[in-house]
Design an enzyme around this catalytic site. Sequence first.
Site, PDB file in Angstrom:
ATOM      1  CG  ASN A   8      -1.806   1.156   1.335  1.00 30.84           C
ATOM      2  OD1 ASN A   8      -1.768   2.054   0.484  1.00 30.84           O
ATOM      3  ND2 ASN A   8      -2.638   1.173   2.358  1.00 30.84           N
ATOM      4  NE  ARG A  87      -5.867   1.950  -0.168  1.00 29.42           N
ATOM      5  CZ  ARG A  87      -5.786   3.097   0.454  1.00 29.42           C
ATOM      6  NH1 ARG A  87      -4.635   3.498   0.949  1.00 29.42           N
ATOM      7  NH2 ARG A  87      -6.835   3.862   0.593  1.00 29.42           N
ATOM      8  CG  HIS A 176     -13.227   3.819   3.282  1.00 31.18           C
ATOM      9  ND1 HIS A 176     -13.856   4.894   3.852  1.00 31.18           N
ATOM     10  CD2 HIS A 176     -11.934   3.898   3.675  1.00 31.18           C
ATOM     11  CE1 HIS A 176     -12.979   5.613   4.545  1.00 31.18           C
ATOM     12  NE2 HIS A 176     -11.797   5.025   4.448  1.00 31.18           N
ATOM     13  NE  ARG A 236      -9.545  13.207   3.321  1.00 28.73           N
ATOM     14  CZ  ARG A 236      -9.398  11.883   3.393  1.00 28.73           C
ATOM     15  NH1 ARG A 236     -10.356  11.122   3.893  1.00 28.73           N
ATOM     16  NH2 ARG A 236      -8.298  11.310   2.938  1.00 28.73           N
ATOM     17  CD  GLU A 381      -9.362  -1.102   4.054  1.00 30.02           C
ATOM     18  OE1 GLU A 381      -9.005  -0.860   5.226  1.00 30.02           O
ATOM     19  OE2 GLU A 381      -9.537  -0.226   3.202  1.00 30.02           O
TER      20      GLU A 381
END
Length: 396
Positions: A8, A87, A176, A236, A381
């Site tokens: 990743n 990923r 996601h 965020r 994941e």
Amino acid sequence: MSQVLVVNCGSSSLKFAIMDGSGAAPILEGIADRLGSEHSNITFKFNGQKVEQPLHEHDHKGAVTAIKQWIDDHQDLNIQLVGIGHRVVHGGETFSQSVLIDEKVLQGIEDCSNFAPLHNPAHVKGINEAQALFGDLPHVAVFDTAFHQTMEADQYLYPIPMRLYREHHFRKYGFHGTSYRYISAKLASLNENFGSHNTLIAHLGNGASVCAVRAGLSVDTSMGITPLEGLMMGTRSGSLDPSLLSFISDAEGISMKQALDILNKESGLKGISEISNDCRTIETAQAAGDDRAELALNMFASKAAKHLASVATNLHSVDHLVFTGGIGENSPVLRDKICERLRMMGIRLDQNLNQTCPRGEISQLSSDSSSAKIWVIPTNEELLIAQDTLSLIDKH
Ligand code: ADP
């Protein structure tokens, strides 16, 4: 057993794990950090040990080289890599599922860079370096956006002139997706007739979003063309009036891009609490009586509940509500605040189960009177990336 190296790549970090597809703990996991600076280092975690070392080359190549060296130095562990799973954050409209990487796929990932300028170029770099060092192995790309490609046009289009979609592909993509697909598969394994069930999933971590899943397919999600849309998150802002961007830019004498940086990096839990973006730190402050920490948590819960209710308008019923991600899995405080705001949907949390559910395990938290089953399901994941890699290798 055959293993996969899961990679990743971020712009200044590279997370990795070596695992098989069984769900057993990874043989090795770790992170190369501060890539691009002379303080870059790499941490290997294996067998309950943690070893940190400086990188000789301070970039993605240095990180991949160090991982390969580690594998070569640990012949005793009998690691048999059969493939590498990468990923990839943005697959645009090009990728609706995981794919074996060839020149065309690599170009496709590069072409999506305008929507993920920090991530996709880093992924391409990581893939190139991994191919150079592990060239004889197949490489697979698994996309965060792919699961949401089943959304209908009335959900993924923004109500702006159609030509902007036609000419520039400006639309909601959602993220996601690997986590949502993992959770859906887990729920399907636990519930007969899951194919006819309707599910809400809240992936609440530093990045946070929600997804409505009907018959195993994503029908709506809260993140948009980038991960900025939707819930309030660690740093965020989530959704707000877009006019605010030009107000901030004018008032502060900064560019639109700098104003956008404020919404991405200085807002959310961090902006409101003025303490931290980290939920644990804010919960500690709240418990000590800090009003702003309380406000930040209440706002986070309110936005999460509103977006859950919003995406639920695409479901025929709500049979399951799943919490996952660092906050979803570990914060009884926020689960309670969110469920409380969803009482009008018949959502009823069992307070005792909510407080006592064991860390890292699948648990059901609904009270007998709840209209939906409420779950905590730890996401994984990396495992899904490893499984996709193995299954694509198998098929080819
Ligand atoms: P990322 O989006 O970076 O993958 P994670 O899913 O790892 O994020 O979630 C990180 C968030 O989870 C942080 O805000 C952290 O404080 C929160 N978290 C982790 N453990 C707990 C806990 N026990 N209680 C409350 N929040 C927690």
